[in-house]
Design a protein around this motif. Structure first.
Motif, PDB file in Angstrom:
ATOM      1  N   ILE A   1     -43.124  42.545  12.352  1.00  0.00           N
ATOM      2  CA  ILE A   1     -43.139  42.350  10.852  1.00  0.00           C
ATOM      3  C   ILE A   1     -43.366  40.526  10.896  1.00  0.00           C
ATOM      4  O   ILE A   1     -43.849  39.949   9.983  1.00  0.00           O
ATOM      5  CB  ILE A   1     -41.903  42.709  10.262  1.00  0.00           C
ATOM      6  CG1 ILE A   1     -42.106  44.238   9.833  1.00  0.00           C
ATOM      7  CG2 ILE A   1     -41.691  42.162   8.761  1.00  0.00           C
ATOM      8  CD1 ILE A   1     -40.971  44.844   9.130  1.00  0.00           C
ATOM      9  N   VAL A   2     -42.268  39.982  11.639  1.00  0.00           N
ATOM     10  CA  VAL A   2     -42.322  38.584  11.786  1.00  0.00           C
ATOM     11  C   VAL A   2     -43.750  38.235  12.182  1.00  0.00           C
ATOM     12  O   VAL A   2     -44.119  36.991  11.691  1.00  0.00           O
ATOM     13  CB  VAL A   2     -41.277  37.948  12.755  1.00  0.00           C
ATOM     14  CG1 VAL A   2     -41.405  36.553  13.025  1.00  0.00           C
ATOM     15  CG2 VAL A   2     -39.884  37.996  12.141  1.00  0.00           C
ATOM     16  N   ALA A   3     -44.285  38.644  13.391  1.00  0.00           N
ATOM     17  CA  ALA A   3     -45.559  38.396  13.751  1.00  0.00           C
ATOM     18  C   ALA A   3     -46.608  38.580  12.633  1.00  0.00           C
ATOM     19  O   ALA A   3     -47.288  37.731  12.671  1.00  0.00           O
ATOM     20  CB  ALA A   3     -45.999  39.124  14.936  1.00  0.00           C
TER      21      ALA A   3
ATOM     22  N   PHE B   1     -49.056  35.418  11.015  1.00  0.00           N
ATOM     23  CA  PHE B   1     -50.554  35.697  11.084  1.00  0.00           C
ATOM     24  C   PHE B   1     -51.095  35.371   9.744  1.00  0.00           C
ATOM     25  O   PHE B   1     -51.978  34.693   9.493  1.00  0.00           O
ATOM     26  CB  PHE B   1     -50.706  36.975  11.738  1.00  0.00           C
ATOM     27  CG  PHE B   1     -52.341  37.210  11.719  1.00  0.00           C
ATOM     28  CD1 PHE B   1     -52.928  36.624  12.429  1.00  0.00           C
ATOM     29  CD2 PHE B   1     -52.876  37.975  10.845  1.00  0.00           C
ATOM     30  CE1 PHE B   1     -54.355  36.990  12.593  1.00  0.00           C
ATOM     31  CE2 PHE B   1     -54.195  38.210  10.861  1.00  0.00           C
ATOM     32  CZ  PHE B   1     -55.008  37.421  11.817  1.00  0.00           C
ATOM     33  N   VAL B   2     -50.252  35.961   8.399  1.00  0.00           N
ATOM     34  CA  VAL B   2     -50.898  35.993   7.419  1.00  0.00           C
ATOM     35  C   VAL B   2     -50.623  34.550   6.753  1.00  0.00           C
ATOM     36  O   VAL B   2     -51.711  34.089   6.172  1.00  0.00           O
ATOM     37  CB  VAL B   2     -50.165  37.237   6.496  1.00  0.00           C
ATOM     38  CG1 VAL B   2     -50.505  36.806   4.895  1.00  0.00           C
ATOM     39  CG2 VAL B   2     -50.533  38.291   6.845  1.00  0.00           C
ATOM     40  N   ALA B   3     -49.405  33.859   7.201  1.00  0.00           N
ATOM     41  CA  ALA B   3     -49.178  32.536   6.417  1.00  0.00           C
ATOM     42  C   ALA B   3     -50.249  31.654   7.276  1.00  0.00           C
ATOM     43  O   ALA B   3     -50.626  30.654   6.627  1.00  0.00           O
ATOM     44  CB  ALA B   3     -47.688  32.163   6.914  1.00  0.00           C
ATOM     45  N   GLY B   4     -50.508  31.895   8.478  1.00  0.00           N
ATOM     46  CA  GLY B   4     -51.628  31.132   9.023  1.00  0.00           C
ATOM     47  C   GLY B   4     -52.968  31.110   8.649  1.00  0.00           C
ATOM     48  O   GLY B   4     -53.625  30.111   8.423  1.00  0.00           O
TER      49      GLY B   4
ATOM     50  N   ASN C   1     -56.578  27.632   2.787  1.00  0.00           N
ATOM     51  CA  ASN C   1     -56.369  26.428   2.030  1.00  0.00           C
ATOM     52  C   ASN C   1     -56.822  25.170   2.357  1.00  0.00           C
ATOM     53  O   ASN C   1     -57.391  24.108   1.619  1.00  0.00           O
ATOM     54  CB  ASN C   1     -54.739  26.494   1.493  1.00  0.00           C
ATOM     55  CG  ASN C   1     -54.431  27.168   0.731  1.00  0.00           C
ATOM     56  OD1 ASN C   1     -55.265  27.901  -0.199  1.00  0.00           O
ATOM     57  ND2 ASN C   1     -53.157  27.619   0.792  1.00  0.00           N
ATOM     58  N   TRP C   2     -56.867  25.011   3.738  1.00  0.00           N
ATOM     59  CA  TRP C   2     -57.269  23.792   4.524  1.00  0.00           C
ATOM     60  C   TRP C   2     -58.871  23.608   4.388  1.00  0.00           C
ATOM     61  O   TRP C   2     -59.455  22.562   4.089  1.00  0.00           O
ATOM     62  CB  TRP C   2     -57.163  23.830   5.934  1.00  0.00           C
ATOM     63  CG  TRP C   2     -57.519  22.670   6.696  1.00  0.00           C
ATOM     64  CD1 TRP C   2     -57.050  21.230   6.619  1.00  0.00           C
ATOM     65  CD2 TRP C   2     -58.105  22.735   7.622  1.00  0.00           C
ATOM     66  NE1 TRP C   2     -57.743  20.650   7.623  1.00  0.00           N
ATOM     67  CE2 TRP C   2     -58.477  21.501   8.190  1.00  0.00           C
ATOM     68  CE3 TRP C   2     -59.098  23.681   8.385  1.00  0.00           C
ATOM     69  CZ2 TRP C   2     -59.649  21.106   9.270  1.00  0.00           C
ATOM     70  CZ3 TRP C   2     -60.243  23.351   9.553  1.00  0.00           C
ATOM     71  CH2 TRP C   2     -60.256  22.279   9.824  1.00  0.00           C
TER      72      TRP C   2
END
Length: 59
Positions: free
Chosen positions: A40-42, A46-49, A55-56
Protein backbone atom coordinates in the motif's frame (compact mmCIF):
# COMPACT_ATOMS: atom_id res chain seq x y z
CA UNK A 1 11.76 -11.32 9.73
CA UNK A 2 13.26 -8.52 7.75
CA UNK A 3 11.59 -5.36 6.53
CA UNK A 4 14.16 -5.23 3.75
CA UNK A 5 13.18 -8.71 2.56
CA UNK A 6 9.52 -7.65 2.53
CA UNK A 7 10.30 -4.50 0.54
CA UNK A 8 12.40 -6.54 -1.89
CA UNK A 9 9.59 -9.07 -2.42
CA UNK A 10 7.02 -6.32 -3.04
CA UNK A 11 9.37 -4.44 -5.38
CA UNK A 12 10.02 -7.53 -7.49
CA UNK A 13 6.29 -8.25 -7.63
CA UNK A 14 5.69 -4.78 -9.10
CA UNK A 15 7.90 -5.75 -12.04
CA UNK A 16 6.40 -9.23 -12.27
CA UNK A 17 9.75 -10.99 -12.35
CA UNK A 18 10.53 -13.38 -9.54
CA UNK A 19 12.11 -16.80 -9.36
CA UNK A 20 9.65 -19.49 -8.33
CA UNK A 21 11.94 -20.81 -5.62
CA UNK A 22 12.37 -17.37 -4.05
CA UNK A 23 8.64 -16.75 -4.24
CA UNK A 24 7.89 -20.02 -2.44
CA UNK A 25 10.49 -19.20 0.21
CA UNK A 26 8.90 -15.78 0.77
CA UNK A 27 5.47 -17.36 1.22
CA UNK A 28 6.78 -19.25 4.20
CA UNK A 29 8.80 -16.44 5.77
CA UNK A 30 6.98 -13.16 5.22
CA UNK A 31 4.09 -11.90 7.30
CA UNK A 32 1.11 -11.20 5.01
CA UNK A 33 0.17 -8.09 7.00
CA UNK A 34 3.64 -6.62 6.46
CA UNK A 35 3.45 -7.37 2.74
CA UNK A 36 0.08 -5.62 2.48
CA UNK A 37 1.30 -2.54 4.37
CA UNK A 38 4.48 -2.27 2.29
CA UNK A 39 2.49 -2.74 -0.93
CA UNK A 40 0.00 0.00 0.00
CA UNK A 41 2.85 2.39 0.82
CA UNK A 42 4.61 1.51 -2.45
CA UNK A 43 1.45 2.11 -4.49
CA UNK A 44 0.93 5.44 -2.72
CA UNK A 45 4.50 6.51 -3.52
CA UNK A 46 4.09 5.40 -7.13
CA UNK A 47 0.86 7.35 -7.57
CA UNK A 48 2.35 10.43 -5.87
CA UNK A 49 5.35 10.18 -8.19
CA UNK A 50 3.11 9.98 -11.25
CA UNK A 51 1.10 12.99 -10.10
CA UNK A 52 4.28 14.98 -9.46
CA UNK A 53 5.65 14.01 -12.87
CA UNK A 54 2.46 15.02 -14.68
CA UNK A 55 2.36 18.35 -12.83
CA UNK A 56 6.01 18.95 -13.72
CA UNK A 57 5.44 18.16 -17.42
CA UNK A 58 2.19 20.11 -17.68
CA UNK A 59 3.35 22.93 -15.46
Amino acid sequence: MSVGRTIKAVAWSFFGIRKGSESQEDLGRLNPLHVIVVAIVAVGLFVAGLIAFVNWVAG
